[in-house]
Design a protein around this motif. Structure first.
Motif, mmCIF file in Angstrom:
data_model
loop_
_atom_site.group_PDB
_atom_site.id
_atom_site.type_symbol
_atom_site.label_atom_id
_atom_site.label_comp_id
_atom_site.label_asym_id
_atom_site.label_seq_id
_atom_site.Cartn_x
_atom_site.Cartn_y
_atom_site.Cartn_z
ATOM 1 N N GLY A 7 -22.407 -1.469 -18.764
ATOM 2 C CA GLY A 7 -21.109 -1.561 -18.108
ATOM 3 C C GLY A 7 -20.217 -0.382 -18.449
ATOM 4 N N GLY A 8 -19.638 0.191 -17.407
ATOM 5 C CA GLY A 8 -18.752 1.352 -17.585
ATOM 6 C C GLY A 8 -17.306 0.984 -17.347
ATOM 7 N N GLY A 9 -16.889 -0.202 -17.848
ATOM 8 C CA GLY A 9 -15.466 -0.562 -17.829
ATOM 9 C C GLY A 9 -14.737 0.238 -18.897
ATOM 10 N N ALA A 11 -13.634 -0.594 -21.741
ATOM 11 C CA ALA A 11 -14.151 -0.819 -23.099
ATOM 12 C C ALA A 11 -15.464 -0.075 -23.299
ATOM 13 N N GLY A 12 -16.286 -0.018 -22.265
ATOM 14 C CA GLY A 12 -17.549 0.720 -22.371
ATOM 15 C C GLY A 12 -17.282 2.206 -22.598
ATOM 16 N N LEU A 13 -16.300 2.735 -21.864
ATOM 17 C CA LEU A 13 -15.957 4.159 -22.016
ATOM 18 C C LEU A 13 -15.354 4.414 -23.403
ATOM 19 N N GLU A 30 -23.896 1.401 -15.238
ATOM 20 C CA GLU A 30 -22.833 0.699 -14.508
ATOM 21 C C GLU A 30 -23.353 0.302 -13.124
ATOM 22 N N GLN A 31 -23.178 -0.961 -12.782
ATOM 23 C CA GLN A 31 -23.685 -1.438 -11.478
ATOM 24 C C GLN A 31 -22.917 -0.844 -10.289
ATOM 25 N N ASN A 32 -21.644 -0.529 -10.478
ATOM 26 C CA ASN A 32 -20.837 0.004 -9.369
ATOM 27 C C ASN A 32 -20.976 1.526 -9.274
ATOM 28 N N THR A 54 -1.945 -2.485 -13.626
ATOM 29 C CA THR A 54 -0.832 -1.662 -13.165
ATOM 30 C C THR A 54 0.221 -1.489 -14.251
ATOM 31 N N ILE A 55 0.258 -2.439 -15.214
ATOM 32 C CA ILE A 55 1.250 -2.350 -16.295
ATOM 33 C C ILE A 55 0.526 -1.827 -17.539
ATOM 34 N N ILE A 56 0.926 -0.669 -17.992
ATOM 35 C CA ILE A 56 0.236 -0.060 -19.132
ATOM 36 C C ILE A 56 1.157 -0.085 -20.346
ATOM 37 N N ASN A 247 -24.365 2.866 -10.108
ATOM 38 C CA ASN A 247 -25.225 2.120 -9.175
ATOM 39 C C ASN A 247 -26.485 1.607 -9.878
ATOM 40 N N THR A 248 -26.363 1.299 -11.144
ATOM 41 C CA THR A 248 -27.521 0.838 -11.922
ATOM 42 C C THR A 248 -27.204 -0.486 -12.590
ATOM 43 N N LEU A 249 -27.788 -1.534 -12.064
ATOM 44 C CA LEU A 249 -27.589 -2.863 -12.647
ATOM 45 C C LEU A 249 -28.465 -2.992 -13.888
ATOM 46 N N VAL A 250 -27.904 -3.550 -14.935
ATOM 47 C CA VAL A 250 -28.733 -3.897 -16.102
ATOM 48 C C VAL A 250 -29.206 -5.325 -15.897
ATOM 49 N N ALA A 278 -22.767 -4.118 -25.281
ATOM 50 C CA ALA A 278 -22.562 -4.828 -24.007
ATOM 51 C C ALA A 278 -21.081 -4.882 -23.688
ATOM 52 N N ASN A 279 -20.701 -4.180 -22.619
ATOM 53 C CA ASN A 279 -19.323 -4.225 -22.100
ATOM 54 C C ASN A 279 -19.248 -5.249 -20.956
ATOM 55 N N SER A 280 -20.374 -5.893 -20.705
ATOM 56 C CA SER A 280 -20.432 -6.924 -19.668
ATOM 57 C C SER A 280 -19.756 -8.191 -20.179
ATOM 58 N N MET A 313 -5.607 -13.706 -6.704
ATOM 59 C CA MET A 313 -5.749 -13.088 -5.390
ATOM 60 C C MET A 313 -4.826 -11.870 -5.375
ATOM 61 N N VAL A 314 -5.337 -10.741 -4.921
ATOM 62 C CA VAL A 314 -4.518 -9.530 -4.879
ATOM 63 C C VAL A 314 -4.482 -8.996 -3.447
ATOM 64 N N LEU A 315 -3.275 -8.697 -2.985
ATOM 65 C CA LEU A 315 -3.109 -8.064 -1.672
ATOM 66 C C LEU A 315 -2.714 -6.605 -1.883
ATOM 67 N N ILE A 440 -10.055 -12.782 -14.562
ATOM 68 C CA ILE A 440 -9.450 -11.440 -14.646
ATOM 69 C C ILE A 440 -9.385 -10.974 -16.091
ATOM 70 N N TYR A 441 -9.082 -11.911 -16.986
ATOM 71 C CA TYR A 441 -8.767 -11.522 -18.371
ATOM 72 C C TYR A 441 -9.739 -12.122 -19.388
ATOM 73 N N GLY A 442 -11.016 -12.164 -19.055
ATOM 74 C CA GLY A 442 -12.006 -12.629 -20.036
ATOM 75 C C GLY A 442 -11.988 -14.130 -20.234
ATOM 76 N N GLY A 476 -6.760 -7.009 -21.331
ATOM 77 C CA GLY A 476 -5.644 -6.091 -21.090
ATOM 78 C C GLY A 476 -6.077 -4.689 -21.505
ATOM 79 N N VAL A 477 -5.478 -3.693 -20.849
ATOM 80 C CA VAL A 477 -5.925 -2.307 -21.048
ATOM 81 C C VAL A 477 -5.905 -1.881 -22.522
ATOM 82 N N PRO A 478 -4.767 -2.046 -23.246
ATOM 83 C CA PRO A 478 -4.801 -1.553 -24.627
ATOM 84 C C PRO A 478 -5.821 -2.297 -25.488
ATOM 85 N N MET A 479 -5.959 -3.609 -25.261
ATOM 86 C CA MET A 479 -6.883 -4.389 -26.086
ATOM 87 C C MET A 479 -8.342 -4.014 -25.815
HETATM 88 C C1 LIG Z 1 -6.100 -7.662 -10.532
HETATM 89 C C2 LIG Z 1 -6.021 -7.294 -11.995
HETATM 90 C C3 LIG Z 1 -4.793 -6.975 -12.556
HETATM 91 C C4 LIG Z 1 -4.705 -6.625 -13.901
HETATM 92 N N1 LIG Z 1 -3.506 -6.197 -14.398
HETATM 93 C C5 LIG Z 1 -3.445 -5.706 -15.654
HETATM 94 C C6 LIG Z 1 -2.286 -5.031 -16.105
HETATM 95 O O1 LIG Z 1 -1.327 -4.865 -15.361
HETATM 96 N N2 LIG Z 1 -2.268 -4.556 -17.379
HETATM 97 C C7 LIG Z 1 -3.346 -4.686 -18.209
HETATM 98 O O2 LIG Z 1 -3.285 -4.216 -19.352
HETATM 99 N N3 LIG Z 1 -4.486 -5.293 -17.792
HETATM 100 C C8 LIG Z 1 -4.566 -5.799 -16.537
HETATM 101 N N4 LIG Z 1 -5.716 -6.346 -16.073
HETATM 102 C C9 LIG Z 1 -6.814 -6.596 -17.017
HETATM 103 C C10 LIG Z 1 -7.622 -5.342 -17.319
HETATM 104 O O3 LIG Z 1 -7.911 -4.688 -16.123
HETATM 105 C C11 LIG Z 1 -8.909 -5.741 -18.006
HETATM 106 O O4 LIG Z 1 -8.643 -6.493 -19.190
HETATM 107 C C12 LIG Z 1 -9.760 -4.531 -18.388
HETATM 108 O O5 LIG Z 1 -9.768 -3.531 -17.405
HETATM 109 C C13 LIG Z 1 -11.166 -5.018 -18.651
HETATM 110 O O6 LIG Z 1 -11.958 -3.957 -19.085
HETATM 111 P P1 LIG Z 1 -13.439 -4.247 -19.575
HETATM 112 O O7 LIG Z 1 -14.019 -2.956 -19.949
HETATM 113 O O8 LIG Z 1 -13.441 -5.321 -20.586
HETATM 114 O O9 LIG Z 1 -14.187 -4.920 -18.333
HETATM 115 P P2 LIG Z 1 -14.446 -4.485 -16.838
HETATM 116 O O10 LIG Z 1 -13.372 -3.666 -16.294
HETATM 117 O O11 LIG Z 1 -14.769 -5.750 -16.122
HETATM 118 O O12 LIG Z 1 -15.755 -3.582 -16.937
HETATM 119 C C14 LIG Z 1 -17.026 -4.109 -17.122
HETATM 120 C C15 LIG Z 1 -17.965 -3.270 -16.304
HETATM 121 O O13 LIG Z 1 -19.292 -3.710 -16.547
HETATM 122 C C16 LIG Z 1 -20.007 -3.675 -15.329
HETATM 123 N N5 LIG Z 1 -21.137 -4.594 -15.476
HETATM 124 C C17 LIG Z 1 -21.079 -5.897 -15.805
HETATM 125 N N6 LIG Z 1 -22.313 -6.419 -15.892
HETATM 126 C C18 LIG Z 1 -23.164 -5.399 -15.628
HETATM 127 C C19 LIG Z 1 -24.579 -5.301 -15.565
HETATM 128 N N7 LIG Z 1 -25.379 -6.354 -15.798
HETATM 129 N N8 LIG Z 1 -25.130 -4.097 -15.257
HETATM 130 C C20 LIG Z 1 -24.340 -3.008 -15.014
HETATM 131 N N9 LIG Z 1 -23.002 -3.058 -15.054
HETATM 132 C C21 LIG Z 1 -22.419 -4.234 -15.363
HETATM 133 C C22 LIG Z 1 -19.004 -4.093 -14.290
HETATM 134 O O14 LIG Z 1 -19.362 -3.662 -13.005
HETATM 135 C C23 LIG Z 1 -17.735 -3.420 -14.800
HETATM 136 O O15 LIG Z 1 -17.579 -2.135 -14.240
HETATM 137 C C24 LIG Z 1 -5.860 -6.668 -14.719
HETATM 138 C C25 LIG Z 1 -7.098 -6.989 -14.151
HETATM 139 C C26 LIG Z 1 -7.180 -7.279 -12.792
HETATM 140 C C27 LIG Z 1 -8.521 -7.587 -12.174
#
Ligand SMILES: Cc1cc2nc3c(=O)[nH]c(=O)nc-3n(C[C@H](O)[C@H](O)[C@H](O)COP(=O)(O)OP(=O)(O)OC[C@H]3O[C@@H](n4cnc5c(N)ncnc54)[C@H](O)[C@@H]3O)c2cc1C
Length: 509
Positions: A7-9, A11-13, A30-32, A54-56, A247-250, A278-280, A313-315, A440-442, A476-479
């Motif tokens: 996962g390249g979220g 936390a992964g980075l 990263e799957q996306n 959006t809020i950092i 574009n690589t699913l684990v 694991a960032n998944s 839901m996000v618009l 959204i938040y784990g 959340g982003v900082p966490m």
């Molecule tokens: C709509 C929305 C609004 C938010 N607003 C805020 C905000 O204002 N402020 C704030 O601080 N936080 C906010 N957050 C929360 C914040 O975005 C998240 O806590 C944070 O980005 C999560 O990061 P992460 O690395 O843990 O996970 P993710 O961002 O979910 O990254 C995990 C990655 O792993 C990949 N992955 C998972 N499983 C696999 C697999 N098997 N193979 C390959 N890849 C895989 C996924 O595709 C994903 O890219 C918001 C989130 C959302 C969705």
């Protein structure tokens, strides 16, 4: 060492960067097609929409990440502080702005709720105390359980006074309610716990640290959009020679002889490694990615018992006009927040008069919308995916509820002004980011002595580490930026101590 990251979220980075900077061979899967996970961007007809965060807050965590690679964040991002930080708009049409400085906030309360000024100052001290406890005992530490806190190095009278100081049996609802009489301020400060998607009725009082983090350290925006943070981290990863497999699913985390030995991708190709991070999502990692083996039983049990945090839901609305009376961040609050939280977290149905969080970055940043237009992001928290609400058939209905409420609250002519639009539901979030039930938040945070702790960053399986919003220290982003760096620190410590070493060359699934 060869290190694979699932996962390249963010936390992964954040895990990859310090490890690559120390000379390890890091690969991200990263799957996306993009890195940054939920920090995703959608562009249409000259509008740029941040799709997730959006809020950092707490920019120091981001600065530290760049420093770990010998870089300066200012060379990558132009972060500006927003003040006022939010406008909260109530059902009676009144509003209260949240200001950074004590002076401005006191002036705002003098205008709106003068009897609450001393309550606000007391509440701020309480929040500061919760932040200081968290900073000392929880931040930058890998633990995920009370057992860790009580571990040999830390156990003593201090641990007992800590247990009392975190006010463990109080919920956010109770802690906020004890401080304020004015319902509007109760709603405002209780709402902060939505940053981690938990019910204020069950979330622990220690999460009052969140208002302190924002009021004390500011609310920030990177010019160009929050997606610029993901772009900057991606750039840094590439500069450090990190291998990026988009574009690589684990499909599986491989385990051999009781230790993690790499990953298998969706095409069945094995990518051996000495270490896997694991960032998944923790629940899906434990239930779908780890094989049924005795060595992983403990990890699996942990994952399947965790309840997802709320979804949403996000618009994303590209509007060919400007709207008066709003700031960069606004909340259109529900008229009955107790009923709203009970619907979301107990009845598991979307609320009929939802609180709507709005980000209108075009107010600060002319680059995200055409001239004279507004890029509007509207987020409503909803229950995680459950049988009680079928998003496949009812998404449009709820989108209309949100747009109509916005029109009633000052977005006059909104519907006719929309020239481009997209929305995402809990089902989309589940699929887009592969998160349990669209959370959204784990995972939810509950009060009580043990349940406030998240899954630790060092797994019980040698060679496997966890990073991300569903594990310590939370969402959340900082966490999550902290989570990735904690996981990286654990890896570095374990390499130094010899607790992990090179995996067998021929790793098998
Ligand atoms: C709509 C929305 C609004 C938010 N607003 C805020 C905000 O204002 N402020 C704030 O601080 N936080 C906010 N957050 C929360 C914040 O975005 C998240 O806590 C944070 O980005 C999560 O990061 P992460 O690395 O843990 O996970 P993710 O961002 O979910 O990254 C995990 C990655 O792993 C990949 N992955 C998972 N499983 C696999 C697999 N098997 N193979 C390959 N890849 C895989 C996924 O595709 C994903 O890219 C918001 C989130 C959302 C969705």
């Amino acid at each position: 060492m060869k290190i694979n990251i699932v996962g390249g979220g963010l936390a992964g980075l954040a895990a990859a960067i310090p490890l690559a900077a120390k000379g390890h061979q890091v690969a991200i899967f990263e799957q996306n097609s993009h890195l940054g996970g939920k920090m995703n961007v959608w562009q249409s007809k000259g509008y740029t929409f941040d799709m997730g965060p959006t809020i950092i807050t707490m920019p120091a965590v981001l600065e530290q990440l760049f420093q770990s690679a010998g870089r300066n964040v200012q060379d990558y991002l132009n972060m500006v502080s927003l003040d006022p930080q939010w406008r909260t708009i109530y059902s009676d049409g009144s509003h209260i702005d949240l200001c950074s400085s004590l002076e401005a906030m006191t002036a705002e309360l003098s205008r709106t709720a003068p009897a609450e000024i001393s309550n606000y100052l007391n509440f701020l001290s309480y929040c500061q105390r919760m932040y200081e406890i968290s900073e000392k005992w929880f931040f930058w530490k890998p633990w995920g359980s009370l057992k860790d806190v009580m571990s040999a190095s830390t156990f003593g009278p201090q641990s007992l006074s800590l247990a009392a100081a975190i006010d463990p049996m109080s919920s956010i609802h109770q802690a906020v309610g004890r401080h304020f009489k004015d319902e509007r301020l109760r709603q405002l400060f209780e709402h902060f716990v939505q940053y981690v998607g938990s019910s204020p009725f069950v979330a622990p009082a220690i999460l009052c640290l969140i208002p302190w983090v924002q009021l004390g350290y500011g609310c920030w925006y990177p010019m160009g959009g929050t997606g610029k943070i993901a772009a900057a981290l991606t750039k840094l990863c590439l500069e450090l020679g990190i291998e990026v497999h988009c574009n690589t699913l684990v499909a599986q985390i491989n385990v051999s002889n009781g230790r993690a030995t790499g990953i298998t991708d969706g095409d069945g190709k094995i990518h051996p490694a000495d270490i896997v991070i694991a960032n998944s999502d923790i629940t899906l990692t434990c239930t779908e990615l780890l094989p049924e083996r005795d060595a992983t039983t403990a990890v699996k049990r942990q994952g399947s018992a965790l309840e997802p945090a709320c979804s949403g839901m996000v618009l994303y609305l590209g509007c060919k006009k400007k709207f008066e009376g709003f700031l960069h961040h606004d909340f259109l609050f529900s008229s009955d927040s107790d009923a709203e939280f009970r619907d979301i977290y107990e009845k598991r149905v979307p609320h009929s008069d939802p609180s709507i969080y709005l980000a209108i970055p075009s107010i600060t940043d002319p680059t995200v919308a055409p001239e004279g237009c507004e890029a509007v992001y509207a987020l409503v928290h909803t229950p995680y995916v459950s049988p009680e609400y079928d998003w496949n058939t009812r998404a449009r209905e709820y989108r209309d509820i949100i747009v109509k409420k916005m029109e009633r609250c000052g977005f006059t002519g909104l519907e006719e002004s929309i020239e481009t639009e997209r929305w995402i539901t809990p089902l989309d979030l589940q699929k887009l980011y592969r998160v349990n039930k669209g959370a959204i938040y784990g995972v939810v945070t509950r009060r009580g002595l043990t349940s406030a702790f998240k899954t630790g960053n060092r797994s019980p399986l040698p060679g496997l580490y966890f990073a991300g919003g569903s594990v310590n220290p939370g969402a959340g982003v900082p966490m999550v930026l902290m989570s990735g760096q904690i996981a990286a620190n654990c890896v570095l410590e374990d390499i130094t101590s010899g607790a992990v070493s090179g995996a067998p060359k021929l790793a098998t699934a």
